[in-house]
Design a protein around this motif. Structure first.
Motif, PDB file in Angstrom:
ATOM      1  N   PHE A  32       0.891  -1.234   0.165  1.00 17.12           N
ATOM      2  CA  PHE A  32       0.122   0.089  -0.193  1.00 17.12           C
ATOM      3  C   PHE A  32       0.681   1.251  -0.037  1.00 17.12           C
ATOM      4  N   VAL A 167      -7.634   6.388   7.386  1.00 14.95           N
ATOM      5  CA  VAL A 167      -8.527   5.094   7.268  1.00 14.95           C
ATOM      6  C   VAL A 167      -9.657   5.200   8.497  1.00 14.95           C
ATOM      7  N   TRP A 280      -8.941  -3.567   1.041  1.00 17.01           N
ATOM      8  CA  TRP A 280      -9.214  -2.390   0.053  1.00 17.01           C
ATOM      9  C   TRP A 280     -10.017  -2.971  -1.446  1.00 17.01           C
ATOM     10  N   SER A 281     -10.616  -2.312  -1.901  1.00 22.80           N
ATOM     11  CA  SER A 281     -11.284  -2.813  -3.066  1.00 22.80           C
ATOM     12  C   SER A 281     -11.579  -1.689  -4.238  1.00 22.80           C
ATOM     13  N   HIS A 282     -11.791  -2.239  -5.425  1.00 19.13           N
ATOM     14  CA  HIS A 282     -12.140  -1.366  -6.489  1.00 19.13           C
ATOM     15  C   HIS A 282     -13.539  -2.042  -6.918  1.00 19.13           C
ATOM     16  N   PHE A 297      -5.492   2.644  -7.082  1.00 17.54           N
ATOM     17  CA  PHE A 297      -5.184   2.724  -5.448  1.00 17.54           C
ATOM     18  C   PHE A 297      -5.615   4.261  -4.898  1.00 17.54           C
ATOM     19  N   HIS A 301     -10.747   4.124   0.049  1.00 14.52           N
ATOM     20  CA  HIS A 301     -11.424   2.727  -0.176  1.00 14.52           C
ATOM     21  C   HIS A 301     -10.922   1.594   0.578  1.00 14.52           C
ATOM     22  N   ILE A 302      -9.938   2.121   1.678  1.00 16.45           N
ATOM     23  CA  ILE A 302      -9.197   0.994   2.574  1.00 16.45           C
ATOM     24  C   ILE A 302     -10.432   0.825   3.750  1.00 16.45           C
ATOM     25  N   THR A 303     -10.637  -0.107   4.332  1.00 10.89           N
ATOM     26  CA  THR A 303     -11.841  -0.369   5.198  1.00 10.89           C
ATOM     27  C   THR A 303     -11.202  -0.416   6.392  1.00 10.89           C
TER      28      THR A 303
END
Length: 470
Positions: A32, A167, A280-282, A297, A301-303
């Motif tokens: 990351f 985050v 993380w997701s897209h 990136f 969008h990092i949980t």
């Protein structure tokens, strides 16, 4: 919030302690940090925090570097080593002592133990009480003879330290909760929290992306940075990774060295893709290249909740990457693994052809190497497999088939015709010929299409292996 401040170029760092291997959690942090720097045209720095002399080893340093290289996470600067920066830390401590933002403390370990016991007895949080902290109107005792003092940071007594975590959101800690922590031990060696601050300051780190086990260190580090007049980085604390069963990730879940994944036959591209999706997701995208990941990136969008490691998902992803991989690349990996087992890959057919034959059914490079070993090494079917499949009737059919193979053109169409002619001659069905044939030439009853296997194995090897069983 994750965009870089206009006035600051993006500079991130990965700062492992070389007290063990690079594991999945550390690799995700590195990924990351690397991706964020790449996304913003910034600089990614590798820093080895090796001040724990008793536990840091050169082997662990090498294991970290090997893991980073295998994953393709190239640093732009470094590796820097904290042990080589001791003079710099001591210089800053001298400046802080002179400025009054740090002070000498002569409290002995025994005194501190007694203090903590008394505080616990009163139901208070154990903490240093500031007895050597210089204050206006406070008279300090004479330093005791023969006692080497520690150096403590003079933490602000009032207010709070707060930051907008990229985050976790807003985090605020009262300064009353923080005591004057030690920044240099009695022997003069600086402590972890202090070295990190000086490094982040000197290296102009703009974004600190790290595990949330460091959240408690952050307010102390921010206060020291402010005392030094340094610009405070933006912080992003990544949630922990849980195992398949929802408990803390351990070795049995996959918290092993990153290089163990290499040994177990995973492709680095698959591991990077999998790590990218850990927290993380897209959208719904599951499979994407390293380049696509960098383009997408962000920190938004990092949980903030814990990510869960899923070995099944990693294996599935690895299989997808193997299917798409270049046959020459797979062949080189197979050759290395065979050589490591003591099998000479030169004794078999072209491994690219074997890779093409098996890549759609393999979940790892080791499974491909297992298949290739059947083509390269002498195969010895288990006695029970021989008894079950190489019956007298089967051997009679294989003897006829061998004669046909001696004359046949060596391509799939001709080989299939030879098998059909043998079936007709002996009144047998395809499995009654094909399965004994597989056992005789590869030692196992199940393989890809038998005509393709024979074509790749080659006439001489097929005839020799048949002869051994007839």
């Amino acid at each position: 919030m994750s965009a870089s401040p206009a006035s600051r170029p993006v500079r991130t760092r990965f700062a492992p302690s070389p007290t063990g291997y690079l594991h999945i959690g550390g690799a995700r942090t590195a990924l990351f940090s690397w991706a964020f720097a790449r996304r913003h045209g910034g600089t990614f720095i590798l820093r080895i925090e090796d001040t724990d002399v008793a536990r840091s080893t050169p082997e662990a340093v090498q294991a970290i570097i090997d893991g980073m290289n295998w994953l393709g996470l190239e640093e732009d600067e470094g590796p820097y080593y904290q042990m080589r920066r001791m003079d710099r830390y001591k210089e800053v401590i001298r400046q802080m002592l002179a400025a009054g933002t740090a002070y000498h403390c002569y409290t002995s370990p025994e005194e501190l133990d007694r203090l903590r016991e008394e505080q616990r007895a009163r139901g208070e949080k154990p903490r240093y009480d500031g007895r050597w902290r210089p204050e206006s109107g406070k008279t300090l005792p004479a330093p005791p003879a023969g006692v080497q003092p520690v150096v403590r940071f003079r933490n602000p007594p009032d207010g709070a330290v707060a930051w907008d975590d990229l985050v976790k959101g807003r985090i605020e800690i009262s300064n009353a909760e923080l005591d004057d922590f030690i920044i240099a031990r009695a022997d003069g060696t600086p402590t972890y929290n202090f070295c990190v601050v000086v490094d982040d300051w000197d290296m102009r780190i703009s974004h600190v992306i790290r595990g949330d086990d460091h959240v408690n260190n952050t307010p102390r580090q921010i206060n020291v940075l402010r005392a030094l007049g340094a610009e405070v980085p933006l912080y992003a604390h990544l949630s922990m990774i849980l195992g398949d069963d929802g408990t803390k990730l351990s070795k049995r879940h996959g918290a092993v060295s990153v290089m163990q994944y290499h040994e177990d036959g995973y492709l680095p591209e698959a591991v990077v893709n999998y790590l990218a999706r850990l927290g993380w997701s897209h959208g719904d995208d599951e499979i994407f290249s390293r380049e696509q990941f960098v383009e997408w990136f962000d920190l938004d969008h990092i949980t903030p909740s814990a990510a869960q490691f899923n070995t099944e998902k990693l294996n599935w992803l690895n299989a997808q990457y193997i299917k798409k991989a270049d046959d020459a690349y797979l062949a080189a990996e197979m050759a290395n693994r065979l050589a490591h087992r003591g099998v000479n890959p030169e004794t078999g057919p072209e491994l690219e052809a074997v890779a093409a034959l098996y890549k759609d059914r393999a979940a790892s490079l080791n499974e491909l190497a297992d298949a290739a070993e059947l083509f390269c090494a002498d195969v010895h079917p288990a006695p029970e497999v021989i008894a079950q499949h190489l019956t007298d009737a089967a051997k009679a059919a294989l003897a006829s088939l061998r004669t046909r193979f001696e004359q046949a053109a060596w391509d799939k169409a001709a080989l299939t015709q030879a098998i059909k002619d043998t079936m007709a001659e002996h009144g047998l069905k395809m499995p009654q010929v094909a399965i004994p044939l597989r056992v005789a030439v590869l030692g196992v009853p199940q393989t890809p299409a038998i005509d393709a296997v024979l074509e790749v194995l080659g006439r001489e090897r097929v005839l020799a292996r048949l002869a051994r069983h007839l």
